[in-house]
Design a protein around this motif. Structure first.
Motif, PDB file in Angstrom:
ATOM      1  N   ALA A  79      30.943  30.613  43.917  1.00 24.77           N
ATOM      2  CA  ALA A  79      30.931  31.433  42.698  1.00 24.77           C
ATOM      3  C   ALA A  79      30.848  32.985  43.133  1.00 24.77           C
ATOM      4  CB  ALA A  79      29.644  31.142  42.007  1.00 24.77           C
ATOM      5  N   LEU A  80      30.434  33.478  44.245  1.00 23.93           N
ATOM      6  CA  LEU A  80      30.340  34.900  44.632  1.00 23.93           C
ATOM      7  C   LEU A  80      31.848  35.056  45.256  1.00 23.93           C
ATOM      8  CD1 LEU A  80      29.198  37.732  45.192  1.00 23.93           C
ATOM      9  CD2 LEU A  80      28.346  36.628  47.489  1.00 23.93           C
ATOM     10  N   LEU A  81      32.189  34.411  45.992  1.00 20.26           N
ATOM     11  CA  LEU A  81      33.557  34.438  46.495  1.00 20.26           C
ATOM     12  C   LEU A  81      34.826  34.433  45.369  1.00 20.26           C
ATOM     13  CD1 LEU A  81      35.663  34.884  48.935  1.00 20.26           C
ATOM     14  CD2 LEU A  81      35.665  32.293  48.817  1.00 20.26           C
ATOM     15  N   GLU A  82      34.497  33.523  44.346  1.00 18.62           N
ATOM     16  CA  GLU A  82      35.355  33.532  43.130  1.00 18.62           C
ATOM     17  C   GLU A  82      35.339  34.950  42.538  1.00 18.62           C
ATOM     18  OE1 GLU A  82      36.478  30.883  39.233  1.00 18.62           O
ATOM     19  OE2 GLU A  82      34.551  30.253  40.344  1.00 18.62           O
ATOM     20  N   ALA A  83      34.244  35.559  42.438  1.00 18.05           N
ATOM     21  CA  ALA A  83      34.047  36.763  41.663  1.00 18.05           C
ATOM     22  C   ALA A  83      34.672  38.089  42.281  1.00 18.05           C
ATOM     23  CB  ALA A  83      32.507  36.852  41.544  1.00 18.05           C
ATOM     24  N   LYS A  84      34.430  37.843  43.841  1.00 18.69           N
ATOM     25  CA  LYS A  84      35.101  39.003  44.624  1.00 18.69           C
ATOM     26  C   LYS A  84      36.641  38.996  44.186  1.00 18.69           C
ATOM     27  CE  LYS A  84      31.645  39.717  48.028  1.00 18.69           C
ATOM     28  NZ  LYS A  84      31.456  39.591  49.589  1.00 18.69           N
ATOM     29  N   VAL A  85      37.216  37.581  44.361  1.00 21.39           N
ATOM     30  CA  VAL A  85      38.739  37.523  44.426  1.00 21.39           C
ATOM     31  C   VAL A  85      39.221  37.822  42.936  1.00 21.39           C
ATOM     32  CG1 VAL A  85      40.540  35.888  44.362  1.00 21.39           C
ATOM     33  CG2 VAL A  85      38.870  35.858  46.001  1.00 21.39           C
ATOM     34  N   LEU A  86      38.504  37.382  41.762  1.00 21.12           N
ATOM     35  CA  LEU A  86      38.941  37.856  40.274  1.00 21.12           C
ATOM     36  C   LEU A  86      38.703  39.121  40.320  1.00 21.12           C
ATOM     37  CD1 LEU A  86      37.178  35.165  38.194  1.00 21.12           C
ATOM     38  CD2 LEU A  86      39.570  35.380  38.848  1.00 21.12           C
ATOM     39  N   GLU A  87      37.763  39.911  41.005  1.00 19.03           N
ATOM     40  CA  GLU A  87      37.565  41.510  40.619  1.00 19.03           C
ATOM     41  C   GLU A  87      38.817  42.184  41.137  1.00 19.03           C
ATOM     42  OE1 GLU A  87      34.824  44.885  42.611  1.00 19.03           O
ATOM     43  OE2 GLU A  87      33.750  43.047  42.180  1.00 19.03           O
ATOM     44  N   HIS A  88      39.196  41.529  42.425  1.00 19.70           N
ATOM     45  CA  HIS A  88      40.384  42.242  43.173  1.00 19.70           C
ATOM     46  C   HIS A  88      41.814  41.971  42.472  1.00 19.70           C
ATOM     47  CE1 HIS A  88      43.117  43.667  46.114  1.00 19.70           C
ATOM     48  NE2 HIS A  88      43.761  42.539  46.175  1.00 19.70           N
ATOM     49  N   LEU A  89      41.951  40.647  42.090  1.00 20.11           N
ATOM     50  CA  LEU A  89      43.116  40.260  41.260  1.00 20.11           C
ATOM     51  C   LEU A  89      43.275  41.055  39.966  1.00 20.11           C
ATOM     52  CD1 LEU A  89      43.421  36.409  41.627  1.00 20.11           C
ATOM     53  CD2 LEU A  89      44.836  38.319  42.767  1.00 20.11           C
ATOM     54  N   ALA A  90      42.211  41.781  39.568  1.00 21.82           N
ATOM     55  CA  ALA A  90      42.249  42.270  38.222  1.00 21.82           C
ATOM     56  C   ALA A  90      42.858  43.679  38.432  1.00 21.82           C
ATOM     57  CB  ALA A  90      40.813  42.663  37.503  1.00 21.82           C
ATOM     58  N   SER A  91      42.743  44.197  39.523  1.00 22.52           N
ATOM     59  CA  SER A  91      43.514  45.497  40.206  1.00 22.52           C
ATOM     60  C   SER A  91      45.054  45.433  40.177  1.00 22.52           C
ATOM     61  CB  SER A  91      42.974  45.962  41.330  1.00 22.52           C
ATOM     62  OG  SER A  91      43.310  45.273  42.506  1.00 22.52           O
ATOM     63  N   HIS A  92      45.544  44.144  40.028  1.00 22.62           N
ATOM     64  CA  HIS A  92      46.999  43.791  40.244  1.00 22.62           C
ATOM     65  C   HIS A  92      47.516  43.620  38.866  1.00 22.62           C
ATOM     66  CE1 HIS A  92      47.420  44.266  44.573  1.00 22.62           C
ATOM     67  NE2 HIS A  92      46.096  43.482  44.521  1.00 22.62           N
ATOM     68  N   ASP A  93      48.870  43.687  38.522  1.00 23.50           N
ATOM     69  CA  ASP A  93      49.664  43.329  37.690  1.00 23.50           C
ATOM     70  C   ASP A  93      49.959  41.828  37.527  1.00 23.50           C
ATOM     71  OD1 ASP A  93      51.555  43.585  35.305  1.00 23.50           O
ATOM     72  OD2 ASP A  93      53.158  43.215  36.803  1.00 23.50           O
TER      73      ASP A  93
END
Length: 129
Positions: free
Chosen positions: A19-33
């Motif tokens: 769940a922590l890894l998923e949150a980190k990935v989602l947070e990063h993806l939010a910075s991309h189009d």
């Protein structure tokens, strides 16, 4: 996303909670189009499909050599070319013998330096046999 060098390294002995890894990935993806992310995922999928198709073609060659051996009245695994290719595809110790022989035979041959493949794990760690 070709210019994106973000990555997350986990300690193999203590991997992140999913769940922590998923949150980190989602947070990063939010910075991309979103279109850029989808385009990148499609490119990765296309590359995976190309590798799978290449692998399937190589196994076709292995099976062809095995069936030719059977039709010659030999054991299916008696064909040396089929066995060498099979060893390369599976990554057996026998293929390491092929790499060693390639390295030995390439010495002194123009254009043949470093002709033997390097396992991905070694290449990523900067190790050259």
């Amino acid at each position: 996303m070709d210019d994106c060098d973000w990555h997350h390294d986990d300690d193999a002995a203590r991997p992140s909670v999913p769940a922590l890894l998923e949150a980190k990935v989602l947070e990063h993806l939010a910075s991309h189009d979103v279109v850029e992310v989808l385009r990148s995922l499609q490119a990765a999928r296309d590359a995976s499909v190309a590798v799978r198709e290449s692998n399937n073609r190589a196994w076709d060659v292995v099976n062809l050599h095995r069936l030719r051996a059977v039709h010659r009245g030999e054991h299916a695994y008696s064909d040396p070319v089929g066995q060498m290719l099979s060893a390369a595809l599976v990554g057996t110790a026998e293929h390491e013998d092929v790499r060693r022989e390639l390295t030995e035979l390439s010495e002194g041959v123009a254009g043949a330096r470093d002709i033997a493949s390097v396992p991905v794990a070694e290449r990523l760690n900067g190790v050259r046999p």
